[in-house]
Design an enzyme around this catalytic site. Structure first.
Site, PDB file in Angstrom:
ATOM      1  N   PHE A  92       5.733   1.570  13.789  1.00 47.10           N
ATOM      2  CA  PHE A  92       6.355   0.506  12.988  1.00 47.10           C
ATOM      3  C   PHE A  92       6.063  -0.857  13.599  1.00 47.10           C
ATOM      4  O   PHE A  92       5.809  -0.962  14.803  1.00 47.10           O
ATOM      5  CB  PHE A  92       7.880   0.700  12.933  1.00 47.10           C
ATOM      6  N   VAL A 147       4.579  -2.743   4.149  1.00 47.74           N
ATOM      7  CA  VAL A 147       5.508  -1.811   3.515  1.00 47.74           C
ATOM      8  C   VAL A 147       5.070  -0.426   3.974  1.00 47.74           C
ATOM      9  O   VAL A 147       3.884  -0.101   3.957  1.00 47.74           O
ATOM     10  CB  VAL A 147       5.515  -1.945   1.978  1.00 47.74           C
ATOM     11  N   SER A 148       6.032   0.386   4.419  1.00 46.90           N
ATOM     12  CA  SER A 148       5.713   1.681   5.030  1.00 46.90           C
ATOM     13  C   SER A 148       5.026   2.620   4.048  1.00 46.90           C
ATOM     14  O   SER A 148       5.153   2.489   2.829  1.00 46.90           O
ATOM     15  CB  SER A 148       6.989   2.354   5.538  1.00 46.90           C
ATOM     16  N   ALA A 149       4.323   3.616   4.616  1.00 49.63           N
ATOM     17  CA  ALA A 149       3.723   4.678   3.811  1.00 49.63           C
ATOM     18  C   ALA A 149       4.827   5.472   3.112  1.00 49.63           C
ATOM     19  O   ALA A 149       5.905   5.672   3.682  1.00 49.63           O
ATOM     20  CB  ALA A 149       2.904   5.602   4.701  1.00 49.63           C
ATOM     21  N   ARG A 197       6.340   2.482  -5.681  1.00 48.99           N
ATOM     22  CA  ARG A 197       6.019   1.458  -4.680  1.00 48.99           C
ATOM     23  C   ARG A 197       5.231   0.290  -5.270  1.00 48.99           C
ATOM     24  O   ARG A 197       5.323  -0.835  -4.779  1.00 48.99           O
ATOM     25  CB  ARG A 197       5.254   2.100  -3.507  1.00 48.99           C
TER      26      ARG A 197
END
Length: 219
Positions: A208, A64-66, A38
């Site tokens: 989200f 940016v998602s986990a 990431r």
């Protein structure tokens, strides 16, 4: 700033943790995570936090998602080489890079924010990803030119299932999408298209950013 070796060692520990927790279950998802960490997809000031299992800021007020959330969605997707995939909500480009590593073919990803289109393109280029096509547009309408899709993955929360996305799935294809309230509470739905309609499986609560667009939330 941490050097690349240190960043990668921390990232490998995150991947091991996600495997131990049963979140990363397949070799394909593990391989993709190890190939495209990431930290390659965030701004320099956030690289040292990229191994932490939480969302991180990216430009234009987005996130940016986990890592665990990205892994969960990829495991539900059950991607295979050669599949035709659409991602809605490119963001940093990280998820599209992971998808491309698994399907080994062209991936289409659509983003409504011009600044993020450029951010993602830069990140993908630097990471050496060649088979991801970033498109500026309203992802709630899908991307008809490359339909039908085996899987559509949506990385923003919708008020309801967008009809165009169902229309653009192959029979037997699936849509993975958070559906619920405008902010911070949705349910992650796996929507399978059958010849008789759709079958929905609920994978539980998620949080989200909102899906903005004609078939999403209004600005």
């Amino acid at each position: 700033m941490m050097d690349e070796k240190e960043l990668y060692e921390k990232w490998m520990r995150t991947v091991e943790m996600l495997k131990a927790e049963g979140i990363i279950r397949s070799k394909e998802v593990e391989r993709a995570f190890l190939k495209y960490p990431r930290y390659l997809f965030v701004e320099d000031k956030y690289k040292k936090y990229a191994h932490i299992d939480e969302p991180l800021p990216i430009p234009a007020g987005q996130t940016v998602s986990a890592p665990h959330m990205v892994a969960i969605m990829l495991e539900i997707a059950n991607l295979k080489p050669g599949m035709n995939i659409l991602e809605v909500g490119t963001g940093s480009g990280w998820n599209a890079a992971l998808i491309s590593e698994i399907v080994k073919t062209d991936v289409y990803t659509i983003e409504r924010i011009p600044e993020l289109v450029e951010f993602a393109k830069r990140n993908l280029e630097r990471a050496g990803v060649k088979n991801v096509h970033v498109i500026l547009g309203d992802g709630s309408k899908g991307f008809p030119p490359k339909a039908p899709y085996d899987v559509i993955i949506v990385t923003a929360g919708a008020p309801k299932i967008p009809e165009p996305l169902i229309e653009q799935l192959k029979i037997g294809g699936k849509l993975i999408i958070p559906v619920g309230s405008y902010h911070l509470w949705q349910e992650l739905l796996e929507v399978r298209k059958t010849k008789d309609g759709i079958k929905i499986k609920n994978h539980g609560g998620v949080a989200f950013v909102p899906l903005i667009g004609e078939y999403g939330w209004k600005e």
